[in-house]
Write a protein that holds these residues in place. Sequence first.
Motif, PDB file in Angstrom:
ATOM      1  N   TYR A 200      34.320 -32.971  68.045  1.00 13.37           N
ATOM      2  CA  TYR A 200      34.565 -31.775  67.231  1.00 13.37           C
ATOM      3  C   TYR A 200      36.067 -31.737  67.006  1.00 13.37           C
ATOM      4  O   TYR A 200      36.847 -31.698  67.940  1.00 13.37           O
ATOM      5  CB  TYR A 200      34.078 -30.532  67.980  1.00 13.37           C
ATOM      6  N   THR A 224      29.303 -35.578  72.512  1.00 16.63           N
ATOM      7  CA  THR A 224      30.366 -34.699  72.009  1.00 16.63           C
ATOM      8  C   THR A 224      31.650 -35.442  71.677  1.00 16.63           C
ATOM      9  O   THR A 224      32.523 -34.881  71.028  1.00 16.63           O
ATOM     10  CB  THR A 224      30.758 -33.653  73.063  1.00 16.63           C
ATOM     11  N   GLY A 228      35.479 -31.843  73.385  1.00 18.47           N
ATOM     12  CA  GLY A 228      34.957 -30.632  74.001  1.00 18.47           C
ATOM     13  C   GLY A 228      33.698 -30.165  73.298  1.00 18.47           C
ATOM     14  O   GLY A 228      33.245 -30.788  72.337  1.00 18.47           O
ATOM     15  N   HIS A 230      31.891 -26.808  71.579  1.00 16.18           N
ATOM     16  CA  HIS A 230      32.055 -25.444  71.089  1.00 16.18           C
ATOM     17  C   HIS A 230      31.016 -24.540  71.749  1.00 16.18           C
ATOM     18  O   HIS A 230      29.864 -24.948  71.934  1.00 16.18           O
ATOM     19  CB  HIS A 230      31.898 -25.419  69.570  1.00 16.18           C
ATOM     20  N   LYS A 231      31.425 -23.330  72.087  1.00 16.97           N
ATOM     21  CA  LYS A 231      30.529 -22.411  72.807  1.00 16.97           C
ATOM     22  C   LYS A 231      29.196 -22.197  72.085  1.00 16.97           C
ATOM     23  O   LYS A 231      28.155 -22.071  72.713  1.00 16.97           O
ATOM     24  CB  LYS A 231      31.221 -21.051  72.998  1.00 16.97           C
ATOM     25  N   GLY A 250      39.033 -30.202  76.671  1.00 17.26           N
ATOM     26  CA  GLY A 250      37.845 -29.346  76.758  1.00 17.26           C
ATOM     27  C   GLY A 250      36.962 -29.601  77.951  1.00 17.26           C
ATOM     28  O   GLY A 250      35.807 -29.188  77.955  1.00 17.26           O
ATOM     29  N   TYR A 255      31.313 -26.880  80.677  1.00 15.57           N
ATOM     30  CA  TYR A 255      31.112 -28.025  79.790  1.00 15.57           C
ATOM     31  C   TYR A 255      30.229 -29.069  80.466  1.00 15.57           C
ATOM     32  O   TYR A 255      29.252 -29.558  79.899  1.00 15.57           O
ATOM     33  CB  TYR A 255      32.501 -28.580  79.462  1.00 15.57           C
ATOM     34  N   GLU A 286      39.535 -22.786  66.092  1.00 11.76           N
ATOM     35  CA  GLU A 286      38.328 -23.060  66.892  1.00 11.76           C
ATOM     36  C   GLU A 286      38.460 -24.379  67.645  1.00 11.76           C
ATOM     37  O   GLU A 286      38.047 -24.493  68.795  1.00 11.76           O
ATOM     38  CB  GLU A 286      37.087 -23.084  65.988  1.00 11.76           C
ATOM     39  N   THR A 290      38.359 -24.967  71.718  1.00 13.65           N
ATOM     40  CA  THR A 290      37.414 -25.889  72.331  1.00 13.65           C
ATOM     41  C   THR A 290      38.132 -26.994  73.104  1.00 13.65           C
ATOM     42  O   THR A 290      37.708 -27.388  74.179  1.00 13.65           O
ATOM     43  CB  THR A 290      36.514 -26.479  71.240  1.00 13.65           C
ATOM     44  N   ARG A 291      39.228 -27.480  72.518  1.00 22.52           N
ATOM     45  CA  ARG A 291      39.953 -28.566  73.187  1.00 22.52           C
ATOM     46  C   ARG A 291      40.930 -28.056  74.228  1.00 22.52           C
ATOM     47  O   ARG A 291      41.496 -28.826  74.991  1.00 22.52           O
ATOM     48  CB  ARG A 291      40.730 -29.387  72.154  1.00 22.52           C
TER      49      ARG A 291
END
Lengths: 527, 179
Positions: A200, A224, A228, A230-231, A250, A255, A286, A290-291
């Motif tokens: 991502y 992934t 990371g 994403h929620k 991330g 995770y 975003e 995430t990262r």
Amino acid sequence: MLYKTPTYYEFKVERDDERCIRCQVCVRQCSYNSTFYNAEEDRIFNIDANCVGCHRCDTYCPTDCITIKRVGENFKENANWNSWAIRNINKQANTGGILLTGMGSDRPHRIYWDHIVVDASQVTNPSIDPLREPMELKTYLGRKPDSIEIETLTRPHPNPLPKGEGVRGKGRGSEGITLKTKLAPQIELNIPIMFSAMSYGAINFNVCEALAMAAEKMGTYYNTGEGGLHKNLYKYGKNTIVQVASGRFGVHLDYLGVSAAVEIKIGQGAKPGIGGHLPGEKVTEEVSKTRMIPVGSDALSPAPHHDIYSIEDLRQLIYALKEATNYEKPVSVKIAAVHNAAAIASGIVRAGADIVALDGIRGSTGAAPVMIRDSVGIPTELALAQVDQRLRDEGIRNWASIVVAGGIRNSADVVKAIALGADAVYIATSALVAIGCTVCQKCYLGKCAWGITTNDPYLARRQNPELAAEKLVNLLTAWSREIKEMLGGMGLNAIESLRGNRERLRGMGLSDRELKILGLKHAGEGM
Amino acid sequence: MKIVYPKEEVCMACRLCEVACITEHSKSKDTLKAYKKENPAPLSRTLVEEIFPGLSVSVMCRHCSDAPCIEACFTSAMHRLALSEVEGKPDGRVIVNEPKCVGCWMCIMACPFGVIKRNQYIGEGQGDNPLNPPLLRGKGKGQEIKVKLSSKCDLCPDRSIPACVEACPNKALVHEERN
């Protein structure tokens, strides 16, 4: 064009003015500023030097008036100084930079899949019709025990499982036997094809979500990458393999916790030996969350893991991850296929990895230096054959599953990979092509007109996750049908019967040495 | 009632819905002829609104249950179709009866979504043809007159799925019933 550094443009966009209705769909679809509308002339013009040949405009033109032609291939003919060599030098002379590119190598390395043919049953052993008889594509990845102990029960099990649960869908006591050996954690694949690591950031959220939805629907996994998770994608955790790479972007307990398996990325087929680089422009709000890095900062993955300088160090990380996941999840280690891959894989398996992933020289990437992508590493077919053979010779093949990546283009490649010794394959380019990618190799610019390798919200919405997931599901469904037909043709009714069954393969037009490395006989040699 | 709903999160502003709408509402139903030859040029009844960067949405008639345009229309050109012309089934779409429309634009003033378009062109007066707006009726045959009509989404009566929905390459328009 006036006032620009001389470059030899690659494409010419031709527009049939008789058919052009000035709807400007092409103008809005082009993200490389190659197409523009001039209101004074009421006409659409092109800057050919900006065209990357992604075919977004002609695909969406409602009157089919656009033709994209390759030009500049008409340099003076020269086997040595071809247009590839001339263009590369021209670019470097203008910029002084490392040549960058995206996707897998486009150089004519030998594709061994195309030199391998598959067997079929005739007269002496019956072939199977998959439309009439059951055909099993299910496979399990993870460490398998050296031996198993089975307990036979003479009376019904005291705690029978509800019907449909338990190993292979059978109740615990339904056949009067139960497995006494405690199995290492496994992941279950309904088809031996998974989506390879794409982070991502490199690809946008919509594409990540499409991969996750397709993996869930098909009972397989997506990876992934090192970006990371994403929620909003935690709900697909059961179909997610999370990666722990040298940048550790991330990586945290949640995770690891939501995933189905954890993968340590040591190397990548497109760029063995070097780290990753996600340009700051792609690090949006975003992506940054995430990262876990600041917005707009370059995400640089170091070339090595700074805590792994030996197999012993790798073992520490593998067990740290197993400890963190309560020994409930298989740990995979992904390496690029390099000269000593077999010995390295043996070390990885002995270090405790449950899965070894091999990524060959044709493996893809979002950004890599051209010279490294095209010249470093070895073809994945050769590495796979060697790793499988080495692990067999050492008697540890059952300790880990092998997943192969880097240049799987169709279901025949999958069948050949499995017969060469793989447990499953990773696909990435095939998946992206399924959702529109035309392999124009401009991912590193972050302006993908197909809305794949871009985080620009205007471009990213070109991927509708539901539509993209539908296409991915179609692709995997089509491949699984073809694999079943090929298995049936060989008289096999389960993919596991084909694994490492090199007797069902033959080489075509390969040297003795290549056949020896692949462990294959030449076509025409009998059993 | 089934109407067209846009999904702005996946609208990519290609405007192929507009091309499809123009083609569908042309005489020839041929994109090239609709754009290049037809006079009066057919109008698109949907419009992609764009706010840069990165927000776009295709807007067309909502066929409101309490349609202000119908209230505003004094010639009753704007009306709700009680029964479908094709199948005789109950229908709720709001459409313009063109022979009655005088081009006063009150519907445009009343529409909260701004989805009614002015369809104006210089056309040939056709004498007593009832298709002429009432105020122009009776003008001489062959005389050039200014025709003014309201034009809006009619949910493509000749199609089971509206043209814009079928043309959208990213499924950003859906034809469905919602409560």
